[in-house]
Design a protein around this motif. Sequence first.
Motif, PDB file in Angstrom:
ATOM      1  N   GLN A   1      -2.965   9.603   0.827  1.00 28.25           N
ATOM      2  CA  GLN A   1      -4.153   8.740   0.979  1.00 28.25           C
ATOM      3  C   GLN A   1      -5.219   9.388   1.858  1.00 28.25           C
ATOM      4  OE1 GLN A   1      -3.112   4.609   1.871  1.00 28.25           O
ATOM      5  NE2 GLN A   1      -1.280   4.800   0.609  1.00 28.25           N
TER       6      GLN A   1
ATOM      7  N   ALA B   1      -2.309   4.025  -3.851  1.00 34.10           N
ATOM      8  CA  ALA B   1      -1.115   4.128  -3.006  1.00 34.10           C
ATOM      9  C   ALA B   1       0.098   4.472  -3.857  1.00 34.10           C
ATOM     10  CB  ALA B   1      -0.877   2.812  -2.273  1.00 34.10           C
TER      11      ALA B   1
ATOM     12  N   SER C   1       0.824  -1.215   0.000  1.00 34.53           N
ATOM     13  CA  SER C   1       0.000   0.000   0.000  1.00 34.53           C
ATOM     14  C   SER C   1       0.855   1.261   0.000  1.00 34.53           C
ATOM     15  CB  SER C   1      -0.918   0.016   1.220  1.00 34.53           C
ATOM     16  OG  SER C   1      -1.777  -1.098   1.195  1.00 34.53           O
TER      17      SER C   1
ATOM     18  N   GLN D   1      -7.091  11.814  -0.274  1.00 31.49           N
ATOM     19  CA  GLN D   1      -8.026  11.116  -1.176  1.00 31.49           C
ATOM     20  C   GLN D   1      -9.301  10.732  -0.421  1.00 31.49           C
ATOM     21  OE1 GLN D   1      -6.271   8.179  -3.997  1.00 31.49           O
ATOM     22  NE2 GLN D   1      -4.313   8.635  -2.989  1.00 31.49           N
ATOM     23  N   ASN D   2      -9.127  10.246   0.812  1.00 28.03           N
ATOM     24  CA  ASN D   2     -10.307   9.855   1.603  1.00 28.03           C
ATOM     25  C   ASN D   2     -11.192  11.058   1.934  1.00 28.03           C
ATOM     26  OD1 ASN D   2     -10.300   6.980   1.986  1.00 28.03           O
ATOM     27  ND2 ASN D   2      -8.437   7.225   3.198  1.00 28.03           N
TER      28      ASN D   2
ATOM     29  N   TYR E   1     -12.376   3.958  -3.515  1.00 29.20           N
ATOM     30  CA  TYR E   1     -11.215   3.360  -4.184  1.00 29.20           C
ATOM     31  C   TYR E   1     -10.155   4.443  -4.325  1.00 29.20           C
ATOM     32  CZ  TYR E   1      -8.466   1.068  -7.903  1.00 29.20           C
ATOM     33  OH  TYR E   1      -7.454   0.510  -8.666  1.00 29.20           O
ATOM     34  N   ILE E   2      -8.997   4.200  -3.690  1.00 24.50           N
ATOM     35  CA  ILE E   2      -7.926   5.186  -3.742  1.00 24.50           C
ATOM     36  C   ILE E   2      -6.627   4.508  -4.162  1.00 24.50           C
ATOM     37  CG2 ILE E   2      -9.023   6.646  -1.991  1.00 24.50           C
ATOM     38  CD1 ILE E   2      -7.004   5.556   0.046  1.00 24.50           C
TER      39      ILE E   2
ATOM     40  N   THR F   1      -7.656   0.314  -1.081  1.00 29.50           N
ATOM     41  CA  THR F   1      -6.449   0.996  -1.557  1.00 29.50           C
ATOM     42  C   THR F   1      -5.738   0.114  -2.568  1.00 29.50           C
ATOM     43  OG1 THR F   1      -6.220   2.039   0.612  1.00 29.50           O
ATOM     44  CG2 THR F   1      -4.307   2.118  -0.848  1.00 29.50           C
TER      45      THR F   1
END
Lengths: 267, 135
Positions: free
Chosen positions: B20, B10, A137, B23-24, B7-8, B43
Amino acid sequence: MSFAAPSDALGAEYLERGYVVRDVADPAAHEWIVTTTARVAAEALGVPAPSGLGASVEFMDGVHGRVAPAALNDFRVAVIHGINALAELRPAYFAVARPYLEAIVGNELAMQQRVNLSIQMPGDTSSLLAVHADTWSGDSPYEVVAWLPLVHCYGTKTMYLLPPRHAAAFDAQFARLAGASSETAFEAMRDQVEWLEVRSGQVIVFDQSLPHGNRVNDESETRWSMNCRFKGVFTPYGDKKLGEFFEPITLRPASRRGMGYRLPSVQ
Amino acid sequence: MSRLRGYIFARPFMGERAPQHVQNIVLRDYCQRRGHELLLAATEYAMEDSTLILATVLDELTEIDGIVMYSLFQLPRDAAGRRHVVDRVLAAGKSLHFAVEGMRITDAEEAAAVERCWLVRTAMEPAAPAAPSAP
Protein backbone atom coordinates in the motif's frame (compact mmCIF):
# COMPACT_ATOMS: atom_id res chain seq x y z
CA MET A 1 -3.32 -33.03 33.84
CA SER A 2 -3.94 -29.32 33.38
CA PHE A 3 -2.28 -27.01 30.89
CA ALA A 4 -3.84 -23.91 32.46
CA ALA A 5 -1.53 -20.94 32.94
CA PRO A 6 -1.90 -17.79 35.04
CA SER A 7 -2.31 -15.81 31.81
CA ASP A 8 -5.42 -17.77 30.81
CA ALA A 9 -7.68 -15.29 32.62
CA LEU A 10 -6.26 -12.47 30.53
CA GLY A 11 -6.84 -14.49 27.36
CA ALA A 12 -10.40 -15.28 28.38
CA GLU A 13 -11.08 -11.58 28.99
CA TYR A 14 -9.63 -10.71 25.58
CA LEU A 15 -11.81 -13.28 23.85
CA GLU A 16 -14.91 -12.12 25.71
CA ARG A 17 -14.47 -8.35 25.35
CA GLY A 18 -12.18 -8.05 22.33
CA TYR A 19 -9.66 -6.06 24.38
CA VAL A 20 -7.89 -5.82 27.71
CA VAL A 21 -6.78 -2.73 29.64
CA ARG A 22 -3.84 -3.10 32.01
CA ASP A 23 -1.29 -0.95 33.80
CA VAL A 24 1.85 -0.52 31.71
CA ALA A 25 4.30 -3.31 32.44
CA ASP A 26 7.33 -1.01 32.44
CA PRO A 27 6.62 2.41 34.03
CA ALA A 28 10.09 3.74 33.19
CA ALA A 29 9.59 2.90 29.52
CA HIS A 30 6.18 4.56 29.62
CA GLU A 31 7.59 7.70 31.18
CA TRP A 32 10.32 7.82 28.53
CA ILE A 33 7.72 7.57 25.74
CA VAL A 34 5.48 10.31 27.19
CA THR A 35 8.21 12.78 28.08
CA THR A 36 10.14 12.21 24.85
CA THR A 37 7.02 12.66 22.72
CA ALA A 38 6.25 15.90 24.57
CA ARG A 39 9.83 17.09 24.04
CA VAL A 40 9.73 16.32 20.31
CA ALA A 41 6.36 18.08 20.07
CA ALA A 42 7.70 21.14 21.91
CA GLU A 43 10.68 21.26 19.54
CA ALA A 44 8.31 21.13 16.56
CA LEU A 45 6.41 24.08 18.02
CA GLY A 46 9.52 25.98 19.00
CA VAL A 47 8.51 26.22 22.67
CA PRO A 48 10.30 25.06 25.84
CA ALA A 49 9.89 21.35 26.58
CA PRO A 50 7.83 20.44 29.65
CA SER A 51 9.73 18.85 32.50
CA GLY A 52 8.60 15.51 33.93
CA LEU A 53 5.69 13.16 33.36
CA GLY A 54 2.88 15.25 34.80
CA ALA A 55 3.90 18.41 32.97
CA SER A 56 4.26 16.44 29.72
CA VAL A 57 0.72 15.06 29.98
CA GLU A 58 -0.61 18.53 30.77
CA PHE A 59 1.28 20.01 27.81
CA MET A 60 -0.18 17.45 25.41
CA ASP A 61 -3.70 17.74 26.83
CA GLY A 62 -3.62 21.46 26.05
CA VAL A 63 -1.78 21.45 22.73
CA HIS A 64 -4.88 22.66 20.85
CA GLY A 65 -4.10 26.04 22.37
CA ARG A 66 -0.85 26.13 20.38
CA VAL A 67 -1.70 24.37 17.08
CA ALA A 68 -4.21 25.67 14.55
CA PRO A 69 -6.42 22.98 13.00
CA ALA A 70 -4.96 23.70 9.56
CA ALA A 71 -1.45 23.05 10.89
CA LEU A 72 -2.33 19.85 12.73
CA ASN A 73 -1.32 17.34 10.07
CA ASP A 74 2.11 18.87 9.48
CA PHE A 75 2.63 19.00 13.25
CA ARG A 76 1.57 15.37 13.67
CA VAL A 77 3.87 14.24 10.85
CA ALA A 78 6.79 16.13 12.38
CA VAL A 79 6.26 14.46 15.76
CA ILE A 80 5.83 10.99 14.22
CA HIS A 81 9.06 11.36 12.25
CA GLY A 82 10.84 12.76 15.27
CA ILE A 83 9.95 9.96 17.68
CA ASN A 84 10.31 7.13 15.16
CA ALA A 85 13.83 8.34 14.43
CA LEU A 86 14.74 7.39 18.03
CA ALA A 87 16.00 3.80 18.32
CA GLU A 88 14.69 3.57 21.90
CA LEU A 89 11.04 3.99 20.89
CA ARG A 90 10.13 0.49 19.70
CA PRO A 91 11.87 -1.40 22.54
CA ALA A 92 10.19 0.92 25.04
CA TYR A 93 6.83 0.47 23.34
CA PHE A 94 7.17 -3.30 23.45
CA ALA A 95 8.20 -3.16 27.10
CA VAL A 96 5.00 -1.42 28.22
CA ALA A 97 2.82 -4.20 26.80
CA ARG A 98 5.13 -7.21 26.71
CA PRO A 99 3.52 -9.60 29.26
CA TYR A 100 0.06 -8.94 27.83
CA LEU A 101 1.23 -9.51 24.27
CA GLU A 102 2.98 -12.69 25.31
CA ALA A 103 -0.19 -13.94 27.00
CA ILE A 104 -2.50 -13.05 24.11
CA VAL A 105 -0.29 -13.48 21.04
CA GLY A 106 2.75 -15.52 21.99
CA ASN A 107 6.38 -15.08 22.86
CA GLU A 108 7.78 -15.14 19.33
CA LEU A 109 6.57 -11.87 17.93
CA ALA A 110 6.73 -9.64 14.89
CA MET A 111 6.29 -5.90 15.52
CA GLN A 112 5.21 -3.12 13.19
CA GLN A 113 8.23 -1.18 12.01
CA ARG A 114 6.79 2.25 12.79
CA VAL A 115 4.74 3.32 15.78
CA ASN A 116 1.72 5.40 14.80
CA LEU A 117 0.61 8.53 16.63
CA SER A 118 -2.89 10.02 16.81
CA ILE A 119 -3.49 13.60 17.89
CA GLN A 120 -7.16 14.48 18.08
CA MET A 121 -7.90 18.04 19.11
CA PRO A 122 -11.31 19.09 20.47
CA GLY A 123 -13.79 19.66 17.67
CA ASP A 124 -11.38 18.57 14.95
CA THR A 125 -13.09 16.73 12.09
CA SER A 126 -9.95 16.05 10.04
CA SER A 127 -8.59 13.25 12.25
CA LEU A 128 -11.60 10.97 12.27
CA LEU A 129 -11.33 7.27 11.70
CA ALA A 130 -14.62 5.96 10.41
CA VAL A 131 -15.84 2.54 11.50
CA HIS A 132 -13.38 -0.02 10.21
CA ALA A 133 -11.61 -3.24 11.01
CA ASP A 134 -7.97 -3.43 9.98
CA THR A 135 -8.64 -6.83 8.40
CA TRP A 136 -10.97 -5.16 5.89
CA SER A 137 -7.90 -3.32 4.60
CA GLY A 138 -5.81 -6.45 4.33
CA ASP A 139 -4.37 -6.91 7.83
CA SER A 140 -4.01 -10.47 9.05
CA PRO A 141 -6.59 -11.56 11.64
CA TYR A 142 -3.64 -12.83 13.66
CA GLU A 143 -2.57 -9.25 14.43
CA VAL A 144 -3.39 -7.33 17.61
CA VAL A 145 -3.00 -3.62 18.31
CA ALA A 146 -1.22 -2.32 21.41
CA TRP A 147 -2.82 1.12 21.97
CA LEU A 148 -1.01 3.42 24.34
CA PRO A 149 -2.70 6.58 25.64
CA LEU A 150 -0.24 9.36 26.43
CA VAL A 151 -2.99 11.29 28.20
CA HIS A 152 -6.16 10.29 30.02
CA CYS A 153 -8.66 9.13 27.36
CA TYR A 154 -12.35 9.13 28.18
CA GLY A 155 -15.71 9.99 26.63
CA THR A 156 -15.33 11.05 22.99
CA LYS A 157 -11.62 11.65 23.60
CA THR A 158 -11.01 7.91 23.31
CA MET A 159 -11.75 5.19 20.73
CA TYR A 160 -14.66 2.79 20.54
CA LEU A 161 -14.81 -0.90 19.73
CA LEU A 162 -17.64 -3.26 18.83
CA PRO A 163 -17.35 -6.27 21.17
CA PRO A 164 -17.26 -9.80 19.70
CA ARG A 165 -20.79 -10.57 20.89
CA HIS A 166 -22.13 -7.89 18.52
CA ALA A 167 -19.61 -8.13 15.70
CA ALA A 168 -21.16 -11.16 14.01
CA ALA A 169 -24.47 -9.35 13.56
CA PHE A 170 -22.66 -6.37 12.03
CA ASP A 171 -20.72 -8.65 9.68
CA ALA A 172 -24.00 -10.16 8.49
CA GLN A 173 -25.05 -6.68 7.29
CA PHE A 174 -21.59 -5.76 6.03
CA ALA A 175 -22.39 -5.26 2.34
CA ARG A 176 -25.21 -2.85 3.19
CA LEU A 177 -23.48 -0.96 5.98
CA ALA A 178 -19.88 -0.79 4.78
CA GLY A 179 -20.96 0.56 1.40
CA ALA A 180 -23.07 3.25 3.00
CA SER A 181 -21.76 6.34 4.72
CA SER A 182 -19.60 5.91 7.78
CA GLU A 183 -22.31 7.64 9.75
CA THR A 184 -24.83 4.98 8.75
CA ALA A 185 -22.45 2.24 9.82
CA PHE A 186 -21.80 3.91 13.16
CA GLU A 187 -25.49 4.47 13.82
CA ALA A 188 -26.07 0.75 13.31
CA MET A 189 -23.73 -0.03 16.19
CA ARG A 190 -23.94 3.09 18.33
CA ASP A 191 -25.71 1.36 21.20
CA GLN A 192 -23.40 -1.65 21.16
CA VAL A 193 -19.92 -0.15 21.00
CA GLU A 194 -17.74 0.22 24.07
CA TRP A 195 -15.77 3.43 24.65
CA LEU A 196 -12.41 2.36 26.03
CA GLU A 197 -11.69 4.62 28.98
CA VAL A 198 -8.02 4.45 29.81
CA ARG A 199 -5.54 6.73 31.55
CA SER A 200 -1.92 7.55 30.87
CA GLY A 201 -0.05 4.71 32.57
CA GLN A 202 -2.27 2.01 31.12
CA VAL A 203 -2.20 0.17 27.80
CA ILE A 204 -4.91 -1.47 25.70
CA VAL A 205 -4.42 -4.60 23.63
CA PHE A 206 -7.33 -5.03 21.24
CA ASP A 207 -8.50 -7.25 18.41
CA GLN A 208 -8.17 -5.14 15.25
CA SER A 209 -10.52 -7.47 13.35
CA LEU A 210 -13.40 -6.00 15.38
CA PRO A 211 -15.04 -2.81 14.05
CA HIS A 212 -13.61 0.27 15.77
CA GLY A 213 -12.99 3.96 15.22
CA ASN A 214 -13.34 7.37 16.80
CA ARG A 215 -15.72 10.33 16.72
CA VAL A 216 -15.29 14.07 16.99
CA ASN A 217 -13.55 14.78 20.29
CA ASP A 218 -16.13 16.79 22.22
CA GLU A 219 -14.06 16.90 25.40
CA SER A 220 -11.99 19.93 26.39
CA GLU A 221 -8.58 18.23 25.99
CA THR A 222 -6.55 16.85 23.09
CA ARG A 223 -6.16 13.11 22.71
CA TRP A 224 -2.65 11.75 22.19
CA SER A 225 -2.36 8.02 21.65
CA MET A 226 0.04 5.66 19.94
CA ASN A 227 -0.73 2.36 18.27
CA CYS A 228 1.39 -0.48 16.99
CA ARG A 229 0.59 -3.92 15.60
CA PHE A 230 2.02 -7.21 16.84
CA LYS A 231 1.54 -10.78 15.65
CA GLY A 232 3.02 -14.22 16.09
CA VAL A 233 6.06 -14.25 13.86
CA PHE A 234 5.14 -17.64 12.37
CA THR A 235 1.43 -16.94 11.92
CA PRO A 236 -0.08 -16.10 8.49
CA TYR A 237 0.59 -12.61 7.12
CA GLY A 238 -1.99 -10.48 5.32
CA ASP A 239 -1.28 -7.52 3.07
CA LYS A 240 1.14 -6.14 5.67
CA LYS A 241 4.19 -8.27 4.99
CA LEU A 242 7.27 -9.28 6.90
CA GLY A 243 10.07 -6.87 6.04
CA GLU A 244 7.99 -4.13 4.50
CA PHE A 245 5.71 -3.67 7.53
CA PHE A 246 6.64 -6.16 10.27
CA GLU A 247 9.95 -7.15 11.80
CA PRO A 248 10.65 -10.23 13.98
CA ILE A 249 11.64 -9.07 17.46
CA THR A 250 11.65 -12.09 19.77
CA LEU A 251 12.78 -15.24 17.96
CA ARG A 252 13.55 -18.04 20.42
CA PRO A 253 16.62 -20.30 20.33
CA ALA A 254 14.77 -23.34 19.00
CA SER A 255 13.36 -21.29 16.13
CA ARG A 256 16.79 -19.83 15.35
CA ARG A 257 18.21 -23.34 15.28
CA GLY A 258 15.30 -24.65 13.23
CA MET A 259 15.53 -21.90 10.62
CA GLY A 260 19.20 -22.64 10.11
CA TYR A 261 18.93 -26.41 10.14
CA ARG A 262 19.68 -28.46 7.04
CA LEU A 263 19.58 -32.24 6.79
CA PRO A 264 23.02 -33.77 6.26
CA SER A 265 23.93 -34.25 2.64
CA VAL A 266 23.74 -37.75 1.23
CA GLN A 267 25.83 -36.92 -1.85
CA MET B 1 -4.98 22.26 -10.23
CA SER B 2 -7.30 19.24 -10.32
CA ARG B 3 -8.10 17.56 -7.01
CA LEU B 4 -7.97 13.80 -7.47
CA ARG B 5 -9.04 11.25 -4.87
CA GLY B 6 -6.53 8.42 -4.61
CA TYR B 7 -7.70 4.81 -4.80
CA ILE B 8 -5.56 1.83 -3.86
CA PHE B 9 -6.04 -1.87 -3.16
CA ALA B 10 -5.55 -3.94 -0.03
CA ARG B 11 -5.49 -7.16 -2.05
CA PRO B 12 -3.76 -8.58 -5.11
CA PHE B 13 -5.28 -7.80 -8.49
CA MET B 14 -4.86 -9.69 -11.75
CA GLY B 15 -2.16 -11.80 -10.12
CA GLU B 16 -0.16 -8.76 -9.01
CA ARG B 17 0.41 -7.16 -5.65
CA ALA B 18 1.87 -3.81 -4.63
CA PRO B 19 2.38 -2.77 -0.98
CA GLN B 20 0.00 0.00 0.00
CA HIS B 21 2.79 2.47 0.74
CA VAL B 22 4.26 1.82 -2.71
CA GLN B 23 0.86 2.40 -4.33
CA ASN B 24 0.68 5.73 -2.49
CA ILE B 25 4.17 6.71 -3.69
CA VAL B 26 3.17 6.00 -7.30
CA LEU B 27 -0.01 8.06 -6.91
CA ARG B 28 1.95 10.95 -5.43
CA ASP B 29 4.53 10.83 -8.23
CA TYR B 30 1.82 10.73 -10.92
CA CYS B 31 0.03 13.74 -9.44
CA GLN B 32 3.21 15.76 -8.88
CA ARG B 33 4.37 15.25 -12.45
CA ARG B 34 1.05 16.37 -13.88
CA GLY B 35 0.23 19.16 -11.47
CA HIS B 36 -2.71 17.49 -9.73
CA GLU B 37 -3.50 17.69 -6.03
CA LEU B 38 -3.67 14.21 -4.53
CA LEU B 39 -6.36 13.72 -1.92
CA LEU B 40 -5.78 11.02 0.72
CA ALA B 41 -6.25 7.63 -0.94
CA ALA B 42 -9.23 5.44 -0.20
CA THR B 43 -8.27 1.79 0.28
CA GLU B 44 -10.55 -0.81 -1.26
CA TYR B 45 -11.54 -3.65 1.04
CA ALA B 46 -9.55 -6.87 0.98
CA MET B 47 -12.58 -9.01 0.21
CA GLU B 48 -12.51 -10.60 -3.24
CA ASP B 49 -14.13 -8.43 -5.94
CA SER B 50 -15.23 -5.77 -3.42
CA THR B 51 -15.99 -2.39 -4.99
CA LEU B 52 -17.71 -0.94 -1.94
CA ILE B 53 -15.07 1.71 -1.34
CA LEU B 54 -15.00 2.63 -5.03
CA ALA B 55 -18.76 3.17 -4.81
CA THR B 56 -18.29 5.64 -1.95
CA VAL B 57 -15.59 7.47 -3.93
CA LEU B 58 -17.94 7.74 -6.92
CA ASP B 59 -20.56 9.25 -4.61
CA GLU B 60 -18.02 11.93 -3.77
CA LEU B 61 -17.52 13.03 -7.39
CA THR B 62 -19.41 16.28 -7.01
CA GLU B 63 -16.78 17.48 -4.52
CA ILE B 64 -13.63 16.46 -6.41
CA ASP B 65 -12.27 16.67 -9.96
CA GLY B 66 -11.62 12.99 -10.48
CA ILE B 67 -10.12 9.75 -9.23
CA VAL B 68 -6.59 8.44 -9.56
CA MET B 69 -6.24 4.67 -9.24
CA TYR B 70 -2.93 2.93 -8.79
CA SER B 71 -3.68 0.68 -11.78
CA LEU B 72 -6.37 0.36 -14.42
CA PHE B 73 -6.57 -3.30 -13.41
CA GLN B 74 -8.17 -2.19 -10.14
CA LEU B 75 -11.32 -1.38 -12.08
CA PRO B 76 -14.12 -3.94 -11.60
CA ARG B 77 -13.35 -7.27 -13.22
CA ASP B 78 -16.67 -7.48 -15.03
CA ALA B 79 -17.14 -5.35 -18.15
CA ALA B 80 -20.51 -4.01 -17.02
CA GLY B 81 -19.00 -2.87 -13.73
CA ARG B 82 -16.14 -1.10 -15.53
CA ARG B 83 -18.57 0.58 -17.90
CA HIS B 84 -20.66 1.76 -14.94
CA VAL B 85 -17.63 3.39 -13.30
CA VAL B 86 -16.49 5.10 -16.50
CA ASP B 87 -20.01 6.28 -17.31
CA ARG B 88 -20.42 7.77 -13.82
CA VAL B 89 -17.15 9.67 -14.11
CA LEU B 90 -17.73 10.99 -17.61
CA ALA B 91 -21.37 11.88 -16.93
CA ALA B 92 -20.16 14.00 -14.01
CA GLY B 93 -17.65 15.73 -16.29
CA LYS B 94 -14.73 14.39 -14.23
CA SER B 95 -11.66 12.30 -15.03
CA LEU B 96 -10.29 8.88 -14.13
CA HIS B 97 -6.52 8.34 -13.95
CA PHE B 98 -4.33 5.24 -13.73
CA ALA B 99 -0.99 6.09 -12.18
CA VAL B 100 1.18 3.09 -12.89
CA GLU B 101 0.16 2.93 -16.56
CA GLY B 102 0.17 6.72 -16.95
CA MET B 103 -3.23 6.57 -18.68
CA ARG B 104 -6.41 8.52 -18.10
CA ILE B 105 -10.04 8.66 -19.19
CA THR B 106 -11.54 12.03 -20.00
CA ASP B 107 -13.64 10.98 -23.00
CA ALA B 108 -15.07 7.94 -24.80
CA GLU B 109 -12.00 7.47 -26.96
CA GLU B 110 -9.69 7.19 -23.95
CA ALA B 111 -12.21 4.89 -22.29
CA ALA B 112 -12.06 2.58 -25.29
CA ALA B 113 -8.25 2.50 -25.10
CA VAL B 114 -8.39 1.46 -21.45
CA GLU B 115 -10.99 -1.19 -22.21
CA ARG B 116 -8.76 -2.60 -24.98
CA CYS B 117 -5.98 -2.99 -22.41
CA TRP B 118 -8.38 -4.88 -20.20
CA LEU B 119 -9.50 -7.20 -22.99
CA VAL B 120 -5.94 -7.98 -24.09
CA ARG B 121 -4.82 -8.59 -20.51
CA THR B 122 -7.78 -10.85 -19.88
CA ALA B 123 -7.02 -12.83 -23.05
CA MET B 124 -3.44 -13.29 -21.83
CA GLU B 125 -4.49 -14.61 -18.44
CA PRO B 126 -3.58 -18.28 -18.06
CA ALA B 127 -6.62 -20.51 -18.37
CA ALA B 128 -7.79 -22.26 -15.24
CA PRO B 129 -5.96 -25.59 -14.89
CA ALA B 130 -7.91 -28.49 -16.29
CA ALA B 131 -9.16 -31.10 -13.87
CA PRO B 132 -6.85 -34.12 -13.76
CA SER B 133 -8.08 -36.93 -15.93
CA ALA B 134 -8.76 -40.34 -14.44
CA PRO B 135 -5.91 -42.82 -14.86
